[in-house]
Write a protein that holds these residues in place. Structure first.
Motif, PDB file in Angstrom:
ATOM      1  N   GLY A  23       0.791  -1.196   0.052  1.00 56.40           N
ATOM      2  CA  GLY A  23       0.046  -0.106  -0.065  1.00 56.40           C
ATOM      3  C   GLY A  23       0.749   1.454   0.041  1.00 56.40           C
ATOM      4  N   ARG A  24       2.164   1.193   0.226  1.00 58.64           N
ATOM      5  CA  ARG A  24       2.959   2.279   0.271  1.00 58.64           C
ATOM      6  C   ARG A  24       3.904   2.472  -1.205  1.00 58.64           C
ATOM      7  NH1 ARG A  24       3.060   0.873   5.893  1.00 58.64           N
ATOM      8  NH2 ARG A  24       1.755   2.356   6.997  1.00 58.64           N
ATOM      9  N   VAL A  37      18.109   4.032  -5.342  1.00 53.51           N
ATOM     10  CA  VAL A  37      18.515   5.055  -4.430  1.00 53.51           C
ATOM     11  C   VAL A  37      18.900   4.381  -3.077  1.00 53.51           C
ATOM     12  CG1 VAL A  37      17.882   7.277  -3.204  1.00 53.51           C
ATOM     13  CG2 VAL A  37      17.740   6.933  -5.740  1.00 53.51           C
ATOM     14  N   GLY A  38      17.650   3.678  -2.739  1.00 51.61           N
ATOM     15  CA  GLY A  38      17.683   2.934  -1.410  1.00 51.61           C
ATOM     16  C   GLY A  38      18.880   2.221  -1.313  1.00 51.61           C
ATOM     17  N   SER A  39      19.605   1.809  -2.085  1.00 60.37           N
ATOM     18  CA  SER A  39      20.674   0.830  -1.919  1.00 60.37           C
ATOM     19  C   SER A  39      22.000   1.615  -1.474  1.00 60.37           C
ATOM     20  CB  SER A  39      21.119   0.102  -3.310  1.00 60.37           C
ATOM     21  OG  SER A  39      21.329   1.194  -4.211  1.00 60.37           O
ATOM     22  N   PHE A  40      21.969   2.850  -1.880  1.00 55.44           N
ATOM     23  CA  PHE A  40      23.090   3.979  -1.136  1.00 55.44           C
ATOM     24  C   PHE A  40      22.630   4.061   0.031  1.00 55.44           C
ATOM     25  CE2 PHE A  40      23.525   5.161  -5.736  1.00 55.44           C
ATOM     26  CZ  PHE A  40      24.833   5.051  -5.927  1.00 55.44           C
ATOM     27  N   LEU A  41      21.388   4.406   0.306  1.00 47.30           N
ATOM     28  CA  LEU A  41      20.879   4.392   1.865  1.00 47.30           C
ATOM     29  C   LEU A  41      21.233   3.310   2.776  1.00 47.30           C
ATOM     30  CD1 LEU A  41      19.401   6.314   3.800  1.00 47.30           C
ATOM     31  CD2 LEU A  41      17.326   5.387   3.274  1.00 47.30           C
ATOM     32  N   GLY A  42      20.821   2.208   2.084  1.00 48.83           N
ATOM     33  CA  GLY A  42      21.165   0.840   3.006  1.00 48.83           C
ATOM     34  C   GLY A  42      22.616   0.840   3.225  1.00 48.83           C
ATOM     35  N   GLY A  43      23.499   0.842   2.199  1.00 45.91           N
ATOM     36  CA  GLY A  43      24.827   0.907   2.470  1.00 45.91           C
ATOM     37  C   GLY A  43      25.400   1.847   3.521  1.00 45.91           C
ATOM     38  N   PHE A  44      24.926   2.942   3.514  1.00 45.83           N
ATOM     39  CA  PHE A  44      25.398   4.279   4.517  1.00 45.83           C
ATOM     40  C   PHE A  44      24.864   3.629   5.961  1.00 45.83           C
ATOM     41  CE2 PHE A  44      24.168   8.155   6.966  1.00 45.83           C
ATOM     42  CZ  PHE A  44      25.383   8.748   6.996  1.00 45.83           C
ATOM     43  N   VAL A  45      23.633   3.195   6.073  1.00 46.97           N
ATOM     44  CA  VAL A  45      23.143   2.661   7.488  1.00 46.97           C
ATOM     45  C   VAL A  45      23.951   1.606   7.964  1.00 46.97           C
ATOM     46  CG1 VAL A  45      21.126   1.756   8.596  1.00 46.97           C
ATOM     47  CG2 VAL A  45      20.851   3.647   6.983  1.00 46.97           C
ATOM     48  N   PHE A  46      24.050   0.767   6.939  1.00 47.57           N
ATOM     49  CA  PHE A  46      24.573  -0.441   7.391  1.00 47.57           C
ATOM     50  C   PHE A  46      26.207  -0.340   7.784  1.00 47.57           C
ATOM     51  CE2 PHE A  46      22.754  -4.887   6.246  1.00 47.57           C
ATOM     52  CZ  PHE A  46      21.621  -4.202   6.106  1.00 47.57           C
ATOM     53  N   ARG A  47      26.904   0.685   7.008  1.00 44.80           N
ATOM     54  CA  ARG A  47      28.218   1.027   7.479  1.00 44.80           C
ATOM     55  C   ARG A  47      28.193   1.669   8.936  1.00 44.80           C
ATOM     56  NH1 ARG A  47      29.032   4.191   3.084  1.00 44.80           N
ATOM     57  NH2 ARG A  47      28.705   2.877   1.542  1.00 44.80           N
ATOM     58  N   ALA A  67      15.925   0.449   0.739  1.00 42.88           N
ATOM     59  CA  ALA A  67      14.599   1.050  -0.121  1.00 42.88           C
ATOM     60  C   ALA A  67      13.400   1.064   0.695  1.00 42.88           C
ATOM     61  CB  ALA A  67      14.709  -0.139  -1.012  1.00 42.88           C
ATOM     62  N   VAL A  68      13.125  -0.163   1.780  1.00 41.45           N
ATOM     63  CA  VAL A  68      12.289  -0.070   2.584  1.00 41.45           C
ATOM     64  C   VAL A  68      12.147   1.270   3.428  1.00 41.45           C
ATOM     65  CG1 VAL A  68      11.139  -1.026   4.678  1.00 41.45           C
ATOM     66  CG2 VAL A  68      11.675  -2.457   2.668  1.00 41.45           C
ATOM     67  N   LEU A  69      13.568   1.614   4.001  1.00 42.46           N
ATOM     68  CA  LEU A  69      13.642   2.807   4.773  1.00 42.46           C
ATOM     69  C   LEU A  69      13.006   3.949   3.844  1.00 42.46           C
ATOM     70  CD1 LEU A  69      17.137   2.347   6.784  1.00 42.46           C
ATOM     71  CD2 LEU A  69      14.603   2.422   7.798  1.00 42.46           C
ATOM     72  N   LEU A  70      13.611   4.221   2.755  1.00 46.17           N
ATOM     73  CA  LEU A  70      13.484   5.388   1.728  1.00 46.17           C
ATOM     74  C   LEU A  70      11.836   5.404   1.441  1.00 46.17           C
ATOM     75  CD1 LEU A  70      14.702   7.642   0.378  1.00 46.17           C
ATOM     76  CD2 LEU A  70      15.081   5.986  -1.543  1.00 46.17           C
ATOM     77  N   LEU A  71      11.281   4.321   1.165  1.00 49.42           N
ATOM     78  CA  LEU A  71       9.668   4.202   1.143  1.00 49.42           C
ATOM     79  C   LEU A  71       9.031   4.760   2.176  1.00 49.42           C
ATOM     80  CD1 LEU A  71       8.935   1.030  -1.214  1.00 49.42           C
ATOM     81  CD2 LEU A  71       8.474   3.229  -1.646  1.00 49.42           C
ATOM     82  N   ALA A  72       9.376   4.348   3.522  1.00 51.30           N
ATOM     83  CA  ALA A  72       8.832   4.853   4.634  1.00 51.30           C
ATOM     84  C   ALA A  72       9.105   6.345   4.625  1.00 51.30           C
ATOM     85  CB  ALA A  72       9.338   4.057   5.719  1.00 51.30           C
ATOM     86  N   ILE A  73      10.040   6.601   4.335  1.00 48.96           N
ATOM     87  CA  ILE A  73      10.442   8.428   4.521  1.00 48.96           C
ATOM     88  C   ILE A  73       9.702   8.999   3.287  1.00 48.96           C
ATOM     89  CG2 ILE A  73      12.021   9.927   4.293  1.00 48.96           C
ATOM     90  CD1 ILE A  73      14.288   7.984   5.373  1.00 48.96           C
ATOM     91  N   VAL A  74       9.573   8.565   2.283  1.00 46.68           N
ATOM     92  CA  VAL A  74       8.957   9.254   1.263  1.00 46.68           C
ATOM     93  C   VAL A  74       7.227   9.063   1.499  1.00 46.68           C
ATOM     94  CG1 VAL A  74       8.141   9.012  -1.285  1.00 46.68           C
ATOM     95  CG2 VAL A  74      10.611   8.951  -0.565  1.00 46.68           C
ATOM     96  N   ALA A  76       5.718   8.996   4.304  1.00 50.28           N
ATOM     97  CA  ALA A  76       5.475  10.021   5.570  1.00 50.28           C
ATOM     98  C   ALA A  76       5.541  11.157   5.092  1.00 50.28           C
ATOM     99  CB  ALA A  76       6.621   9.845   6.719  1.00 50.28           C
ATOM    100  N   ILE A  77       6.386  11.758   4.244  1.00 49.11           N
ATOM    101  CA  ILE A  77       6.451  13.060   3.527  1.00 49.11           C
ATOM    102  C   ILE A  77       5.284  13.371   2.862  1.00 49.11           C
ATOM    103  CG2 ILE A  77       7.856  14.581   1.998  1.00 49.11           C
ATOM    104  CD1 ILE A  77      10.412  13.284   3.191  1.00 49.11           C
ATOM    105  N   LYS A  78       4.946  12.261   1.934  1.00 49.30           N
ATOM    106  CA  LYS A  78       3.805  12.465   0.848  1.00 49.30           C
ATOM    107  C   LYS A  78       2.631  12.682   1.837  1.00 49.30           C
ATOM    108  CE  LYS A  78       1.800  10.154  -3.065  1.00 49.30           C
ATOM    109  NZ  LYS A  78       1.875   8.932  -3.694  1.00 49.30           N
ATOM    110  N   LYS A  79       2.481  12.017   2.853  1.00 52.95           N
ATOM    111  CA  LYS A  79       1.192  11.966   3.813  1.00 52.95           C
ATOM    112  C   LYS A  79       1.142  13.474   4.596  1.00 52.95           C
ATOM    113  CE  LYS A  79      -0.015   7.371   4.785  1.00 52.95           C
ATOM    114  NZ  LYS A  79      -0.032   6.341   5.906  1.00 52.95           N
ATOM    115  N   GLY A  80       2.197  13.815   5.003  1.00 54.78           N
ATOM    116  CA  GLY A  80       2.312  14.786   5.977  1.00 54.78           C
ATOM    117  C   GLY A  80       2.430  16.245   5.579  1.00 54.78           C
TER     118      GLY A  80
END
Length: 80
Positions: A23-24, A37-47, A67-74, A76-80
């Motif tokens: 649904g998201r 784009v999320g693969s970059f974010l995931g690599g950063f978070v894992f490091r 990607a899950v983190l990025l979808l959650a962030i997007v 939240a921004i889209k809703k709010g």
């Protein structure tokens, strides 16, 4: 060859993230872009956490988490 593999893993990660975040999602092509784009974010978070991906499966897990983190962030921004 590494760039092609990176794009494939990012695309699969975006697709998986779209399935995980039911649904998201934002459509197939947008989810693939978010996966890349999320693969970059995931690599950063894992490091930051001191974790390292080993092999293609590890990279896929890292990219999917990002990607899950990025979808959650997007979402939240889209809703709010």
């Amino acid at each position: 060859m590494n760039l092609i593999l990176f794009l494939i893993i990012g695309g699969v990660a975006g697709w998986l993230a779209g399935l995980i975040m039911k649904g998201r999602g934002f459509g197939v092509l947008a989810n693939i872009g978010i996966g890349i784009v999320g693969s970059f974010l995931g690599g950063f978070v894992f490091r930051l956490l001191g974790l390292a991906a080993q092999g293609a499966v590890g990279e896929l897990v890292t990219a999917t988490v990002g990607a899950v983190l990025l979808l959650a962030i997007v979402s939240a921004i889209k809703k709010g």
